[in-house]
Scaffold this motif. Structure first.
Motif, mmCIF file in Angstrom:
data_model
loop_
_atom_site.group_PDB
_atom_site.id
_atom_site.type_symbol
_atom_site.label_atom_id
_atom_site.label_comp_id
_atom_site.label_asym_id
_atom_site.label_seq_id
_atom_site.Cartn_x
_atom_site.Cartn_y
_atom_site.Cartn_z
ATOM 1 N N TYR A 131 0.840 -1.212 0.000
ATOM 2 C CA TYR A 131 0.000 0.000 0.000
ATOM 3 C C TYR A 131 0.871 1.257 0.000
ATOM 4 C CZ TYR A 131 -3.261 -3.602 1.480
ATOM 5 O OH TYR A 131 -4.004 -4.754 1.550
ATOM 6 N N PHE A 187 -12.636 5.440 17.388
ATOM 7 C CA PHE A 187 -11.246 5.774 17.044
ATOM 8 C C PHE A 187 -10.287 5.218 18.094
ATOM 9 C CE2 PHE A 187 -10.435 8.307 13.260
ATOM 10 C CZ PHE A 187 -11.710 8.470 12.780
ATOM 11 N N LEU A 203 -7.594 -2.247 9.965
ATOM 12 C CA LEU A 203 -8.003 -0.901 9.548
ATOM 13 C C LEU A 203 -8.485 -0.875 8.097
ATOM 14 C CD1 LEU A 203 -5.166 1.223 11.205
ATOM 15 C CD2 LEU A 203 -7.402 0.666 12.112
ATOM 16 N N TYR A 204 -8.235 -1.932 7.341
ATOM 17 C CA TYR A 204 -8.711 -1.981 5.947
ATOM 18 C C TYR A 204 -9.905 -2.923 5.810
ATOM 19 C CZ TYR A 204 -4.835 0.775 3.975
ATOM 20 O OH TYR A 204 -3.959 1.787 3.648
ATOM 21 N N TRP A 258 -15.139 0.377 6.883
ATOM 22 C CA TRP A 258 -15.270 1.536 5.983
ATOM 23 C C TRP A 258 -16.733 1.799 5.640
ATOM 24 C CZ3 TRP A 258 -11.781 5.168 5.275
ATOM 25 C CH2 TRP A 258 -10.508 4.891 5.762
ATOM 26 N N MET A 310 -18.060 3.549 8.681
ATOM 27 C CA MET A 310 -17.632 4.956 8.723
ATOM 28 C C MET A 310 -18.412 5.785 7.710
ATOM 29 S SD MET A 310 -13.695 5.556 9.666
ATOM 30 C CE MET A 310 -12.701 4.369 8.827
ATOM 31 N N ALA A 351 -0.443 4.769 0.472
ATOM 32 C CA ALA A 351 -0.825 5.277 1.797
ATOM 33 C C ALA A 351 0.135 6.386 2.235
ATOM 34 C CB ALA A 351 -0.843 4.156 2.825
ATOM 35 N N LYS A 394 -3.721 -0.115 15.874
ATOM 36 C CA LYS A 394 -2.444 0.410 15.371
ATOM 37 C C LYS A 394 -1.316 0.100 16.372
ATOM 38 C CE LYS A 394 0.675 3.471 13.789
ATOM 39 N NZ LYS A 394 1.522 3.161 12.674
ATOM 40 N N VAL A 417 -6.405 6.985 9.259
ATOM 41 C CA VAL A 417 -6.730 5.551 9.332
ATOM 42 C C VAL A 417 -6.108 4.827 8.150
ATOM 43 C CG1 VAL A 417 -8.615 3.867 9.445
ATOM 44 C CG2 VAL A 417 -8.909 6.111 10.511
ATOM 45 N N LEU A 418 -6.208 5.428 6.939
ATOM 46 C CA LEU A 418 -5.651 4.788 5.733
ATOM 47 C C LEU A 418 -4.129 4.637 5.838
ATOM 48 C CD1 LEU A 418 -7.661 6.556 2.879
ATOM 49 C CD2 LEU A 418 -7.645 4.106 3.383
ATOM 50 N N ILE A 419 -3.456 5.683 6.357
ATOM 51 C CA ILE A 419 -1.985 5.646 6.480
ATOM 52 C C ILE A 419 -1.580 4.573 7.494
ATOM 53 C CG2 ILE A 419 0.056 6.946 7.211
ATOM 54 C CD1 ILE A 419 -1.648 9.498 6.231
ATOM 55 N N SER A 420 -2.274 4.545 8.653
ATOM 56 C CA SER A 420 -1.938 3.538 9.673
ATOM 57 C C SER A 420 -2.174 2.129 9.140
ATOM 58 C CB SER A 420 -2.790 3.762 10.925
ATOM 59 O OG SER A 420 -2.423 4.951 11.549
ATOM 60 N N GLY A 421 -3.255 1.955 8.411
ATOM 61 C CA GLY A 421 -3.574 0.620 7.872
ATOM 62 C C GLY A 421 -2.595 0.161 6.797
ATOM 63 N N GLY A 422 -1.920 1.127 6.150
ATOM 64 C CA GLY A 422 -0.971 0.767 5.081
ATOM 65 C C GLY A 422 0.357 0.277 5.612
ATOM 66 N N ALA A 423 0.620 0.478 6.898
ATOM 67 C CA ALA A 423 1.912 0.078 7.479
ATOM 68 C C ALA A 423 1.814 -1.344 8.018
ATOM 69 C CB ALA A 423 2.296 1.032 8.600
ATOM 70 N N ARG A 424 2.118 -2.317 7.166
ATOM 71 C CA ARG A 424 2.122 -3.727 7.635
ATOM 72 C C ARG A 424 3.084 -4.565 6.811
ATOM 73 N NH1 ARG A 424 -3.787 -5.553 5.234
ATOM 74 N NH2 ARG A 424 -4.500 -3.428 5.146
ATOM 75 N N LEU A 436 -9.478 1.889 16.842
ATOM 76 C CA LEU A 436 -8.548 1.969 15.705
ATOM 77 C C LEU A 436 -7.118 2.225 16.194
ATOM 78 C CD1 LEU A 436 -10.662 4.035 13.118
ATOM 79 C CD2 LEU A 436 -10.620 1.574 13.514
ATOM 80 N N THR A 495 -2.779 -3.701 12.289
ATOM 81 C CA THR A 495 -3.168 -2.658 11.322
ATOM 82 C C THR A 495 -4.005 -3.210 10.162
ATOM 83 O OG1 THR A 495 -0.987 -2.913 10.372
ATOM 84 C CG2 THR A 495 -1.326 -1.029 11.809
ATOM 85 N N PHE A 496 -3.920 -4.522 9.910
ATOM 86 C CA PHE A 496 -4.731 -5.111 8.823
ATOM 87 C C PHE A 496 -6.223 -4.887 9.068
ATOM 88 C CE2 PHE A 496 -4.232 -8.355 12.038
ATOM 89 C CZ PHE A 496 -5.473 -8.958 12.117
#
Lengths: 151, 170
Positions: free
Chosen positions: A79, B65, B80-81, B86, B89, A82, B72, A144-151, B68, B77-78
């Motif tokens: 990602y 949040f 969060l997608y 979504w 939200m 992100a 983190k 949220v998108l940036i945090s979720g992209g870090a894996r 969330l 973090t997986f």
């Protein structure tokens, strides 16, 4: 992640979210038939303080932790957008929020009668707050998108 | 009590206030509109219930949040997608936008009450599906939501009309 950076990240997220909530309350308050200027003043002051505190805590975390620890993980993963798109946009778009919020605060404290009596001023202020609500919501979603992209 | 339990309790209280408030807004509205006008007492009840719903929304947002952040900080973090997250939200944003549209009188009662009522129930119903692997895609949840809003709007309108017809002729 050390306790200091974890605390900074939590402060950044929660203060940013509180700012979204306060801006939303400001928007609803401005749309009422009978505007309560004192309430709006308080909301705008707390919003400005929350945004500045979120900016400082997020900035400190970004400079001293994110760049060295989170960004490389995102760029090596699936990602990359992100960081390359979302974070690059976020770190620039965010900058308008504290200054626009300061403008809102100044108008509310210096021109309360104009807001009550002049429809054009009120409409302009509603427009400003609506933009702030939209941009700050997008900032929260980007986080949220940036945090979720870090894996 | 651990952080997860604390967040869950606050999130549940927020959902209860939101869903319960949205339900009572419908009940109070239907009762108030039976005679075609909303008197000051009825208006006062409605205003208080709107406040309760907004408190529910704030509690749900802050605790949501919080979850969330917890994902983190604990390396999950997986999550969060998750497409259901979504969709949830998106529907919460629709609840907030709908409240602004109602305040501006840019949306009529037919759609405004349907979006408020159905959105809160959808948020409640999809929440249990957030744990574990995603069982539905974002589009599946949103399609189900749109169908529910359309059907719900018609049903709520029929209930309002039925209650309006029940007024005894004096």
């Amino acid at each position: 992640m050390s306790n200091v950076f974890a605390t900074l990240l939590i402060a950044h997220v929660i203060l940013g979210l509180i700012s979204v909530i306060l801006l939303y309350a400001l928007l609803l308050g401005l749309l009422k038939k009978e505007i309560n200027i004192d309430t709006l003043k308080r909301l705008s002051l707390f919003n400005f303080l929350a945004l500045v505190a979120s900016w400082v805590s997020g900035g400190y975390y970004y400079v001293l932790y994110y760049g060295a620890n989170v960004k490389p993980v995102i760029m090596k993963g699936a990602y990359t957008w992100a960081h390359a798109v979302i974070m690059e946009a976020k770190e620039h778009v965010f900058l308008m929020l504290p200054f626009a919020s300061l403008a809102l605060l100044v108008v509310l404290y210096l021109c309360p009668e104009d807001i009550k009596n002049n429809e054009n001023v009120k409409h302009a202020l509603v427009g400003l707050v609506a933009v702030l609500v939209i941009v700050s919501t997008l900032m929260a979603i980007s986080g949220v998108l940036i945090s979720g992209g870090a894996r | 009590m651990d952080i997860y339990s604390g967040l869950l309790i606050v999130h549940l209280i927020g959902a209860v206030l939101g869903v319960g408030g949205a339900t009572f807004i419908e009940i109070f509205l239907n009762k108030a509109l039976r005679d075609g006008t909303v008197d000051p007492t009825e208006s006062s009840f409605l205003k208080t219930t709107y406040k309760v719903v907004r408190v529910g929304l704030v509690l749900s947002l802050l605790s949501g949040f919080g979850f969330l952040l917890m994902y983190k900080l604990t390396g999950q973090t997986f999550k969060l997608y998750n497409p259901i997250l979504w969709a949830k939200m998106t529907i919460i944003i629709i609840i907030a936008v709908n409240a602004v549209m109602l305040e501006m009188r840019k949306i009529n009662l037919f759609w405004g009450s349907a979006f408020s009522f159905i959105s809160w129930y959808t948020v409640l119903i999809v929440s249990p599906f957030l744990s574990g692997a995603p069982q539905f895609s974002y589009l599946e949840v949103m399609f189900g939501y749109i169908v529910a809003v359309l059907v719900g709007a018609v049903i709520l309108d029929l209930i309002r009309k039925k209650m309006h017809n029940k007024i005894p002729n004096v």
